[in-house]
Design an enzyme around this catalytic site. Structure first.
Site, PDB file in Angstrom:
ATOM      1  N   TYR A 142       0.828  -1.211   0.000  1.00 34.78           N
ATOM      2  CA  TYR A 142       0.000   0.000   0.000  1.00 34.78           C
ATOM      3  C   TYR A 142       0.864   1.263   0.000  1.00 34.78           C
ATOM      4  O   TYR A 142       0.455   2.294  -0.516  1.00 34.78           O
ATOM      5  CB  TYR A 142      -0.892   0.033   1.242  1.00 34.78           C
ATOM      6  N   ASP A 221      -3.035 -18.141   0.098  1.00 36.33           N
ATOM      7  CA  ASP A 221      -4.001 -18.826  -0.776  1.00 36.33           C
ATOM      8  C   ASP A 221      -4.708 -19.943  -0.017  1.00 36.33           C
ATOM      9  O   ASP A 221      -5.930 -20.091  -0.079  1.00 36.33           O
ATOM     10  CB  ASP A 221      -3.324 -19.348  -2.056  1.00 36.33           C
ATOM     11  N   ASP A 245      -6.451  -7.055   4.100  1.00 36.32           N
ATOM     12  CA  ASP A 245      -7.572  -6.391   3.434  1.00 36.32           C
ATOM     13  C   ASP A 245      -8.460  -7.440   2.762  1.00 36.32           C
ATOM     14  O   ASP A 245      -9.684  -7.437   2.921  1.00 36.32           O
ATOM     15  CB  ASP A 245      -7.027  -5.406   2.395  1.00 36.32           C
ATOM     16  N   ASP A 249     -12.441  -9.109   4.110  1.00 33.81           N
ATOM     17  CA  ASP A 249     -13.693  -9.051   3.347  1.00 33.81           C
ATOM     18  C   ASP A 249     -14.255 -10.459   3.185  1.00 33.81           C
ATOM     19  O   ASP A 249     -15.458 -10.695   3.312  1.00 33.81           O
ATOM     20  CB  ASP A 249     -13.466  -8.458   1.940  1.00 33.81           C
TER      21      ASP A 249
HETATM   22  C1  IPM Z   1     -10.419  -1.072   4.013  1.00 38.64           C
HETATM   23  C2  IPM Z   1     -10.629  -0.433   2.654  1.00 38.64           C
HETATM   24  C3  IPM Z   1      -9.431   0.457   2.333  1.00 38.64           C
HETATM   25  C4  IPM Z   1      -8.201  -0.417   2.299  1.00 38.64           C
HETATM   26  C5  IPM Z   1      -9.574   1.280   1.042  1.00 38.64           C
HETATM   27  C6  IPM Z   1     -10.827   2.102   1.025  1.00 38.64           C
HETATM   28  C7  IPM Z   1      -8.354   2.127   0.781  1.00 38.64           C
HETATM   29  O1  IPM Z   1     -10.839  -1.399   1.688  1.00 38.64           O
HETATM   30  O2  IPM Z   1     -10.308  -0.338   5.011  1.00 38.64           O
HETATM   31  O3  IPM Z   1     -10.363  -2.297   4.080  1.00 38.64           O
HETATM   32  O4  IPM Z   1      -7.896  -1.038   1.264  1.00 38.64           O
HETATM   33  O5  IPM Z   1      -7.498  -0.493   3.318  1.00 38.64           O
HETATM   34 MN    MN Z   2     -10.927  -3.450   2.422  1.00 38.78          MN
END
Ligand code: IPM
Ligand code: MN
Length: 372
Positions: A142, A221, A245, A249
């Site tokens: 990042y 993975d 990240d 999700d």
């Molecule tokens: C998160 C989001 C952020 C990230 C984005 C919006 C930059 O997806 O907080 O997980 O990738 O960290």
């Molecule tokens: Mn995210």
């Protein structure tokens, strides 16, 4: 307790969900005799529109001057679909994390008993899941050097980590595991990446200081597959920025909706509390965004200041709303009239009056007061 809170609602559904978290915090302040102040500042696409800068200097000043930050969401389609944009809303959030030194992002993932049937995953797989993801937040790909060749045909992002960056979050993860189920899983790609091999080496060394905690390793993975096959095996997951990240999700599916996952981003000096979901532009202003991730982020904020009873009451109110199906359409197939602010009202009402006997069940789905 007196707490000064900077509020950065940001883009899309950010403002509407953050509003509900503030309602919950105000109800807590009243119940427990605390004094919470809220100072708003702009960030993201909205800040670009206003000032040309996704993180105006003034916003950073407000964050530094307050005790904690409540963050909404960031991002807008006009930037997502334009790879040539030089200024992007996300830069606001990334700069904020970096400037305030928020190196550890803690994302709890839990299967709520009342929502088990709402998850697309089988009940026997997710039941009892309780994971705490420790995602490194201010390093890695990042923040590494970015390059784009003159002709625009070659691009690179550097993934760089230093020992210190790994050590400091590893200590937090091991401490957390010590008060949970004593297990840390490091998620990496050490079979391919040099930076991952440094993570393994440093985390192994840190582990020797926590003999009661078991450390194991998974390639990312495989971890992505294990998260869906057998999420109960995880206690604390420790990982770098990008893997954290993605995996978080994925993990949100266990809870039934990404609209439920809260997070705390902490450093040595500052702390920010943010839902893990994005700005969900399609839902903006429609009253369908789930405010629970933001409300639970407010609970994490309270916990950060050792207000455990208060945080617990917010969680209890959230669980009650889930149990009674007072939820937005992402979780509710039965009642379409439960809006973002109605969920927020119910939770704030329940905080002020946390007795089942005070609930007027007849009114609950009529858009009227939920309290007798
Ligand atoms: C998160 C989001 C952020 C990230 C984005 C919006 C930059 O997806 O907080 O997980 O990738 O960290
Ligand atoms: Mn995210």
């Amino acid at each position: 307790m007196k707490l000064n809170i900077a509020v950065l609602p940001g883009d899309g559904i950010g403002p509407e969900v953050t509003k509900q978290a503030i309602k919950a915090l105000q109800a807590i302040a009243l119940e427990f005799d605390h004094s919470f102040s809220f100072t708003h500042a702009s960030v993201g696409a909205i800040a670009i529109d206003e000032t040309g800068n996704p993180l105006p200097e003034e916003t950073l000043d407000v964050c530094e001057a307050n005790d904690a930050i409540l963050f909404g969401a960031i991002g807008a389609p006009k930037y997502d679909n334009n790879p040539d944009a030089k200024v992007r809303p996300e830069q606001g959030l990334l700069r904020l994390r970096k400037s305030l030194g928020l190196y550890a992002n803690i994302r709890p993932v839990k299967a709520y008993e009342t929502l088990i049937d709402k998850s697309p995953l089988k009940k026997e797989i997710i039941e009892g899941t309780d994971i705490s993801i420790y995602r490194e937040l201010t390093g890695g790909i990042y923040f590494g050097e970015k390059q784009l060749s003159e002709d625009g045909n070659t691009a690179s992002d550097l993934c760089l980590y230093t020992r210190v960056e790994i050590e400091r979050i590893a200590h937090l993860a091991f401490k957390a595991a010590g008060s949970r189920r004593n297990k840390v899983t490091l998620v990496d790609k050490a079979n391919v990446l040099e930076s991952s091999r440094l993570w393994r080496k440093v985390v192994k060394e840190v582990a020797t200081e926590y003999p009661e905690v078991t450390l194991d390793f998974l390639f990312v993975d495989n971890a992505a597959m294990q998260m869906i096959l057998n999420p109960k095996q995880f206690d604390v997951i420790l990982t770098e920025n990008m893997f954290g990240d993605i995996i978080s999700d994925e993990a949100s599916v266990i809870g039934g909706s990404i609209g439920l996952l809260a997070s705390a981003s902490v450093g040595d000096k500052y702390a920010m509390f943010e839902p893990i979901h994005g700005s969900y532009p399609e839902a903006t202003g429609k009253g369908i965004a789930n405010p629970i991730a933001s409300i639970l982020s407010a609970a994490m904020l309270l916990e950060h200041f050792d207000l455990f009873e208060e945080a617990e009451l917010i969680r209890k109110a959230v669980e009650k709303s889930l149990l009674l199906n007072i939820t937005t359409p992402d979780l509710n197939t039965e009642y379409s009239n439960v809006t973002t602010s109605k969920v927020g009202d119910f939770i704030a009402d329940y905080i002020s009056n946390p007795k089942d006997s005070n609930l007027n069940f007849n009114n609950i789905h009529l858009g009227q007061s939920t309290i007798i």
